[in-house]
Design a protein around this motif. Sequence first.
Motif, PDB file in Angstrom:
ATOM      1  N   ALA A  23       0.819  -1.213   0.000  1.00  0.00           N
ATOM      2  CA  ALA A  23       0.000   0.000   0.000  1.00  0.00           C
ATOM      3  C   ALA A  23       0.853   1.264   0.000  1.00  0.00           C
ATOM      4  N   THR A  24       2.176   1.101   0.034  1.00  0.00           N
ATOM      5  CA  THR A  24       3.068   2.227  -0.277  1.00  0.00           C
ATOM      6  C   THR A  24       2.620   2.885  -1.574  1.00  0.00           C
ATOM      7  N   HIS A  25       2.140   2.059  -2.503  1.00  0.00           N
ATOM      8  CA  HIS A  25       1.715   2.582  -3.803  1.00  0.00           C
ATOM      9  C   HIS A  25       0.396   3.330  -3.718  1.00  0.00           C
ATOM     10  N   THR A  26      -0.417   3.021  -2.731  1.00  0.00           N
ATOM     11  CA  THR A  26      -1.630   3.813  -2.507  1.00  0.00           C
ATOM     12  C   THR A  26      -1.256   5.236  -2.154  1.00  0.00           C
ATOM     13  N   ALA A  27      -0.263   5.380  -1.262  1.00  0.00           N
ATOM     14  CA  ALA A  27       0.206   6.719  -0.887  1.00  0.00           C
ATOM     15  C   ALA A  27       0.874   7.417  -2.066  1.00  0.00           C
ATOM     16  N   ALA A  28       1.754   6.697  -2.765  1.00  0.00           N
ATOM     17  CA  ALA A  28       2.488   7.297  -3.873  1.00  0.00           C
ATOM     18  C   ALA A  28       1.574   7.692  -5.026  1.00  0.00           C
ATOM     19  N   ALA A  29       0.394   7.074  -5.122  1.00  0.00           N
ATOM     20  CA  ALA A  29      -0.537   7.379  -6.205  1.00  0.00           C
ATOM     21  C   ALA A  29      -1.299   8.683  -5.989  1.00  0.00           C
ATOM     22  N   ILE A  30      -1.152   9.271  -4.798  1.00  0.00           N
ATOM     23  CA  ILE A  30      -1.795  10.556  -4.514  1.00  0.00           C
ATOM     24  C   ILE A  30      -0.780  11.664  -4.810  1.00  0.00           C
ATOM     25  N   PRO A  31      -1.045  12.549  -5.759  1.00  0.00           N
ATOM     26  CA  PRO A  31      -0.087  13.604  -6.083  1.00  0.00           C
ATOM     27  C   PRO A  31       0.311  14.411  -4.849  1.00  0.00           C
ATOM     28  N   GLY A  32       1.624  14.566  -4.658  1.00  0.00           N
ATOM     29  CA  GLY A  32       2.132  15.354  -3.542  1.00  0.00           C
ATOM     30  C   GLY A  32       2.321  14.596  -2.253  1.00  0.00           C
TER      31      GLY A  32
END
Length: 447
Positions: A23-32
């Motif tokens: 879910a690191t990618h869930t965070a990274a998928a949010i701009p900024g």
Amino acid sequence: MSLLEDTKTNSISRPRYGCAIGATHTAAAIPGVIPITHCGPGCADKQYVSLAFYNGFQGGGYSGGAVPPSANISENEVVFGGDNRLRELIQASTKIMAADLFVVLTGCIPDIVGDDIPSVVSEFQQKGVPIVYAETGGFHGNNLVGHETVVRAIIDQFIGDYSGNKIKNTVNVWTEVPYQNTYWRGDLGEIKRILKGIGLKVNILFGHDSKGVTEWLDIPKAAFNLVISPWVGLGIAEHLQNKYNQPYLHIPAIPIGALETSEFLRKVSKFAGLNSKSTEEFIAKEEESYYKYVEDFSDFYSEYWWGVPARFAVVSDSIYSLSITKFLVKQLGLISVKQIITENTPEEYKEQIREEFRHIDHDVNLEVEFLEDGYLIEEALRTAAEKPAIIFGTTWDRDIAKELKGNIVEIGFPSSYEVVLSRSYVGYKGALSLIEKIFTVAISASA
């Protein structure tokens, strides 16, 4: 090894998901937003290589890939605890990295040894640093579970309470899991486009079509939440209903093609109380364009009958499995021989999903299997009553497709033979891309 012997080992080969810290990618998928991983060396990197690299070669973007800071926990932190190590990492990260929000995600080691993550993170929260934490050790579940954990962490720790007015005709969309679903960027773009087309203001929340943290801060102001998946996102919507008194609409299948997409838009329009005339005008315009392309395609479809696959199987997570099956059966007239869902679906949602498959069409009743193990999946396909001429699956299904003398269309994780930038397979436009892909694969295989 027999099927029974493999079952007794309790092992899983070739799973089609990551662990919770994926879910690191869930965070990274949010701009900024920048994730900070408090885990052992290699944990975050392995999630990137599997979920983002060998899955359409999606790339890491601003804060994914090699960017996220990591504690790289060693034996010292295992023995003495990693609180100080995390504190140093957050101090350094917030000093040198530009972000609107930091999200600390934990791995198995700190969750097992009992690092006091809330206490460490709260020190920075009290200083005004935009930061939250999520416990995402692998034993908590897979990355779909981790996805909901991260979303709830941002809602509860960063967005917080809200008692103001709701903005009419504004919707928060909860659907595909970023990076896990290979085509999520293009799919979210098409979903946002068609929802805007009927008059909604759309918080799409992830990807290039999101406004980032400012959009997330607007979540409590939305009139309602829209969940487009069999189960992922339902827990989030229920939490938002309790926290902000927001109603939600649950539509189990992402719409693909004119038939499903038009029906989808009518349901959303009615729930939101939109002007039905405006909705029908948008639908009519989209359908006119869609069917012009389908009419062009019909020459091929009616004449090239010897190369058109009649029977298919879908091996995918539930989000794509249900949607693609509906499209292939109801709009292309293909015949389903096997449906396998691979994501370790929570037990409480399985019967609901089975019911959806039992009502794919007025005269089509399908049974679905829930399998995670690659060996068991291959056996299920190998022993099916009829052989699928085309398998909608992953890179790991290429060997069995070859063995069965069938074709393969990679639609999910891992997809190592697809390069995906903005391609979509949903909505009106995405369905045309899917048709192109299916029959390009079919005629290429016959060459």
